[in-house]
Design a protein around this motif. Structure first.
Motif, short mmCIF file in Angstrom:
data_model
loop_
_atom_site.label_atom_id
_atom_site.label_comp_id
_atom_site.label_asym_id
_atom_site.label_seq_id
_atom_site.Cartn_x
_atom_site.Cartn_y
_atom_site.Cartn_z
N SER A 65 0.84 -1.21 0.00
CA SER A 65 0.00 0.00 0.00
C SER A 65 0.87 1.25 0.00
N TRP A 66 1.90 1.26 0.86
CA TRP A 66 2.81 2.41 0.89
C TRP A 66 3.53 2.57 -0.44
N TYR A 67 4.03 1.48 -0.99
CA TYR A 67 4.80 1.53 -2.22
C TYR A 67 3.96 2.04 -3.38
N ARG A 68 2.72 1.62 -3.47
CA ARG A 68 1.88 1.98 -4.60
C ARG A 68 1.35 3.41 -4.52
N TYR A 69 1.00 3.86 -3.33
CA TYR A 69 0.26 5.14 -3.21
C TYR A 69 1.04 6.26 -2.53
N GLU A 70 2.18 5.95 -1.89
CA GLU A 70 2.92 6.99 -1.17
C GLU A 70 4.37 7.11 -1.63
N HIS A 71 4.95 6.05 -2.13
CA HIS A 71 6.35 6.05 -2.51
C HIS A 71 6.54 6.77 -3.84
N HIS A 72 7.31 7.85 -3.85
CA HIS A 72 7.61 8.59 -5.08
C HIS A 72 8.84 7.96 -5.72
N HIS A 73 8.60 7.17 -6.74
CA HIS A 73 9.62 6.31 -7.35
C HIS A 73 10.54 7.12 -8.25
N SER A 74 11.85 7.04 -8.02
CA SER A 74 12.80 7.81 -8.81
C SER A 74 12.85 7.34 -10.26
#
Length: 365
Positions: free
Chosen positions: A280-289
């Protein structure tokens, strides 16, 4: 061979680019030479007034340690002797040493065999095959998926849970995941079917699923599931860990989270609960470089372009208010590549025309 006038012209172009602020190494690379070559040409021009390279015409004496024709023939006679015909040089040289004979080193034996085209695969085992790299490209989500399995420590030393995870190449989004207490192709098949249903995949639409060479990835149950779903399987080269780099990368992100449990999860339910919060964090909160700091779910679900355009407009507005802070430069490039590659064959394949937004940014500059 590059002519002397062409060398002079190359020096002028490199000096001009370097004086304009370009790095010398980059300027040399554009012309297909190294910095060392550039400096050699410059020194020749200063010392002799000409860039002509005299090295090709120089006489090169034979190395003092070169084998004589008689010694070379002795090597060939030895490897063709019935006594040593079935032995490789790494065995021949020690065997000769036991007899008090030294002709040459093992590397010299191998080199002479290669030069004489006598170094061939022998025995009944199949000759090693060098598979080409598995290269794929995606221009939108749900064209290329990658998946892998990683270990999660269990409640006691030596016990593990297994996290199965599928990510999309274009958006880096997690399209499927599950945690089980065993590693099998049956679990992998079930996960693939769930992911396809979740993403509403059509069996007629092309989809590539890339993985490494583990047994769950190549099991009969897994392959049968892929064929039924119309998915093309793809595998990394044997013993090449970075052919599935994106899947390995997300596992590193997972295991370096501050609340990860390196000493082990108390139960399967606890491991699943923690992985659910991570996804959930990775999909909706993590700003992927890798996707210009978008959240993977935004790009996968079609909200990414709108967000990037808003960022572009915001930066243009900030530049209008304080143009002196940009010193004539364009604002930050908030575009995404039109094509994303998994294991590109060469660097030229990474180049694609810029999007309309990027062209607008260049025009504004």
């Amino acid at each position: 061979m590059i002519s002397e006038p062409d060398r002079r012209k190359a020096i002028e172009l490199i000096d001009e680019a370097h004086a304009s602020g370009a790095r010398l190494s980059k300027a040399c690379k554009e012309l297909g030479i190294t910095e060392r070559t550039y400096y050699r040409w410059v020194d020749l021009q200063k010392e002799h007034g000409s860039c002509e390279d005299r090295r090709p015409y120089a006489e090169h004496p034979e190395p003092a340690n070169k084998l004589s024709p008689e010694e070379r023939q002795q090597v060939l006679d030895t490897v063709n002797d019935p006594k040593y015909a079935s032995m490789p040089p790494c065995e021949i040289v020690p065997a000769l040493a036991d007899e008090g004979v030294y002709i040459a080193s093992e590397s010299t034996f191998y080199r002479i065999l290669r030069e004489e085209k006598m170094q061939n695969h022998r025995g009944r085992a199949e000759e090693p095959q060098h598979r080409p790299i598995s290269s794929h490209e995606a221009t939108a989500p749900n064209q290329v998926w990658m998946w892998d399995i990683t270990y999660l420590n269990g409640p006691i030393r030596g016990s593990f849970y297994y996290l199965y995870m599928i990510i999309d190449l274009f958006s880096r989004d997690v399209v499927g995941w599950e945690v089980w207490d065993t590693e099998s192709s049956e679990h992998a098949s079930e996960l693939i079917r769930r992911a396809c249903l979740k993403q509403r995949r059509l069996t007629t639409a092309p989809l590539v699923l890339h993985s490494d060479n583990g047994s769950p990835m190549k099991g009969a149950t897994m392959l049968e599931t892929l064929y039924k779903l119309g998915i093309t399987p793809s595998n990394s080269r044997p013993r090449v860990s970075n052919d599935n780099a994106y899947a390995e990368s997300i596992f590193k992100t997972l295991k370096y989270r501050p609340n990860y449990q390196p000493k082990g999860f108390a139960s399967l339910e606890e491991a699943r609960s923690w992985c659910a919060s991570f996804v959930s964090w990775y999909r909706y909160e993590h700003h992927h470089s890798g996707i210009n700091f978008l959240c993977p779910a935004d790009l996968h679900e079609g909200r990414g372009q709108e967000k990037l355009e808003k960022r572009h407009d915001l930066y243009e507005l900030a530049k209008e208010r304080h143009p002196e802070r940009w010193n004539g430069r364009a604002t930050r490039n908030w575009t995404l590549p039109e094509v994303v590659y998994l294991n590109p064959v060469n660097e030229s394949e990474k180049i694609r025309p810029k999007t309309e937004l990027a062209e607008q940014a260049d025009d504004a500059a």
